[in-house]
Write a protein that holds these residues in place. Structure first.
Motif, PDB file in Angstrom:
ATOM      1  N   VAL A  15       0.840  -1.201   0.000  1.00  0.00           N
ATOM      2  CA  VAL A  15       0.000   0.000   0.000  1.00  0.00           C
ATOM      3  C   VAL A  15       0.874   1.250   0.000  1.00  0.00           C
ATOM      4  O   VAL A  15       0.622   2.212  -0.739  1.00  0.00           O
ATOM      5  N   ALA A  18       2.333   1.790  -3.340  1.00  0.00           N
ATOM      6  CA  ALA A  18       1.308   2.256  -4.281  1.00  0.00           C
ATOM      7  C   ALA A  18       1.050   3.747  -4.110  1.00  0.00           C
ATOM      8  O   ALA A  18       0.854   4.471  -5.097  1.00  0.00           O
ATOM      9  N   VAL A  19       1.060   4.223  -2.871  1.00  0.00           N
ATOM     10  CA  VAL A  19       0.880   5.660  -2.618  1.00  0.00           C
ATOM     11  C   VAL A  19       2.038   6.436  -3.241  1.00  0.00           C
ATOM     12  O   VAL A  19       1.846   7.492  -3.856  1.00  0.00           O
ATOM     13  N   ARG A  21       3.739   5.693  -5.801  1.00  0.00           N
ATOM     14  CA  ARG A  21       3.685   5.638  -7.269  1.00  0.00           C
ATOM     15  C   ARG A  21       2.437   6.280  -7.853  1.00  0.00           C
ATOM     16  O   ARG A  21       2.321   6.391  -9.068  1.00  0.00           O
ATOM     17  N   ASP A  22       1.527   6.706  -7.014  1.00  0.00           N
ATOM     18  CA  ASP A  22       0.245   7.239  -7.481  1.00  0.00           C
ATOM     19  C   ASP A  22       0.435   8.625  -8.107  1.00  0.00           C
ATOM     20  O   ASP A  22       0.718   9.595  -7.401  1.00  0.00           O
ATOM     21  N   PRO A  23       0.283   8.756  -9.412  1.00  0.00           N
ATOM     22  CA  PRO A  23       0.521  10.055 -10.057  1.00  0.00           C
ATOM     23  C   PRO A  23      -0.487  11.125  -9.670  1.00  0.00           C
ATOM     24  O   PRO A  23      -0.238  12.317  -9.883  1.00  0.00           O
ATOM     25  N   SER A  24      -1.610  10.721  -9.080  1.00  0.00           N
ATOM     26  CA  SER A  24      -2.614  11.713  -8.679  1.00  0.00           C
ATOM     27  C   SER A  24      -2.362  12.260  -7.278  1.00  0.00           C
ATOM     28  O   SER A  24      -3.029  13.205  -6.853  1.00  0.00           O
ATOM     29  N   GLY A  25      -1.407  11.676  -6.564  1.00  0.00           N
ATOM     30  CA  GLY A  25      -1.137  12.119  -5.201  1.00  0.00           C
ATOM     31  C   GLY A  25      -0.307  13.387  -5.160  1.00  0.00           C
ATOM     32  O   GLY A  25       0.358  13.753  -6.138  1.00  0.00           O
ATOM     33  N   ARG A  30       3.690  11.604  -1.571  1.00  0.00           N
ATOM     34  CA  ARG A  30       4.327  10.570  -2.382  1.00  0.00           C
ATOM     35  C   ARG A  30       5.780  10.340  -1.950  1.00  0.00           C
ATOM     36  O   ARG A  30       6.237   9.193  -1.849  1.00  0.00           O
TER      37      ARG A  30
END
Length: 300
Positions: A15, A18-19, A21-25, A30
């Protein structure tokens, strides 16, 4: 809604990665997740550096500034900035992330003349990364200053680092100790401070670990170690001991040494020392939970 540091700290490694790598974060979250994921071993150094390189300057000002210091005339300033970033780490995970971010820079600085304090910082970073050769080189660079009359606080930190080096490479630790004229020993194995959970699963796990070790079944010992790792990561002292002994019984001594080094380095940080002091009985003569040590040996 931004993810809090507390939520990240309690999340599984997948998890957290994933945070990161999250491009929307948002970038601060990040990068915080990336550092934590690196410390958890679920995100490698190359990916960590790529995330920092992609982040805007305001999210990673120190990294961006250091990356621009490529000219030879900036070498001393660059070394000082990297050492400051290492010193700013508040725990092992932060230190490990810094050791990955600046690994290439620290290697490139080998042979440069830097103050002893910076050399010790680089040695600590290489120890966190499991690089005994690099750590020995930097401790060797700082040894003359220790020998020539450093203050007690610096000497004791140096001795701590030489002891940790001895876990990775006993011969290297002996060489540095002799060069600096100090007596250093491997640090004790530090168990997690949290009490063991006396549940059926843990009891079965410990029983399986003992049985596998008794029978010399290395594969079963490795499986028992892996099974104990979750509870060990949550701070269960019995599970941690079962994990370490099972890895040793499986012949995986490198993993045992790395665990020893990580916990010894983690104990350097104030919060870790406080946790150890709260979770284990210590002699009255050992303030702050530290084990009493002899004064550093000096030349007469």
């Amino acid at each position: 809604m931004p993810i809090s540091a507390g939520l990240l700290a309690n999340a599984d490694g997948g998890v957290v990665a994933a945070v990161a790598r999250d491009p929307s974060g948002d970038w601060p979250t990040r990068l915080a997740a990336a550092r934590l994921a690196a410390g958890m071993g679920v995100l490698g150094g190359a990916e960590l550096k790529s995330l920092y390189a992609a982040a805007p300057t305001e999210a990673a000002p120190a990294f961006k500034s250091i990356a621009l210091m490529v000219a030879p005339e900036f070498i001393r300033d660059k070394a000082a900035r990297i050492a400051a970033e290492i010193a700013a780490a508040a725990d092992f995970e932060g230190l490990y992330a810094a050791s990955l971010l600046y690994a290439d820079d620290i290697r490139a600085l080998e042979g440069a003349v830097v103050p002893a304090q910076e050399a010790r910082a680089f040695a600590l970073a290489r120890l966190a990364a499991g690089d005994a050769i690099g750590a020995e080189r930097w401790l060797t660079a700082s040894a003359p200053a220790m020998r020539e009359g450093a203050n007690d606080a610096d000497l004791m930190r140096f001795i701590d680092l030489v002891g940790i080096l001895s876990v990775l490479d006993s011969s290297g630790g002996e060489r540095v100790a002799a060069l600096a004229n100090v007596a250093a020993a491997k640090p004790p194995v530090i168990l997690p401070p949290a009490p063991s959970a006396t549940d059926r699963n843990l009891a079965q796990l410990v029983g399986a670990a003992i049985g596998a070790a008794r029978e010399g079944a290395r594969g079963a010992s490795a499986l028992a170690a892996i099974a104990a790792s979750d509870a060990a990561a949550r701070g269960d002292a019995v599970a941690y001991a079962a994990m370490i002994e099972s890895f040793a019984a499986a012949g995986l001594s490198d993993i045992v040494r790395r665990q020893h080094v990580e916990r010894a380095i983690a104990a350097i940080y104030p919060e870790a020392r406080a946790a150890v002091a709260a979770g284990a009985a210590t002699p009255a003569s050992a303030p702050d939970g530290m084990v009493p040590r002899l004064k550093p040996k000096r030349e007469t």
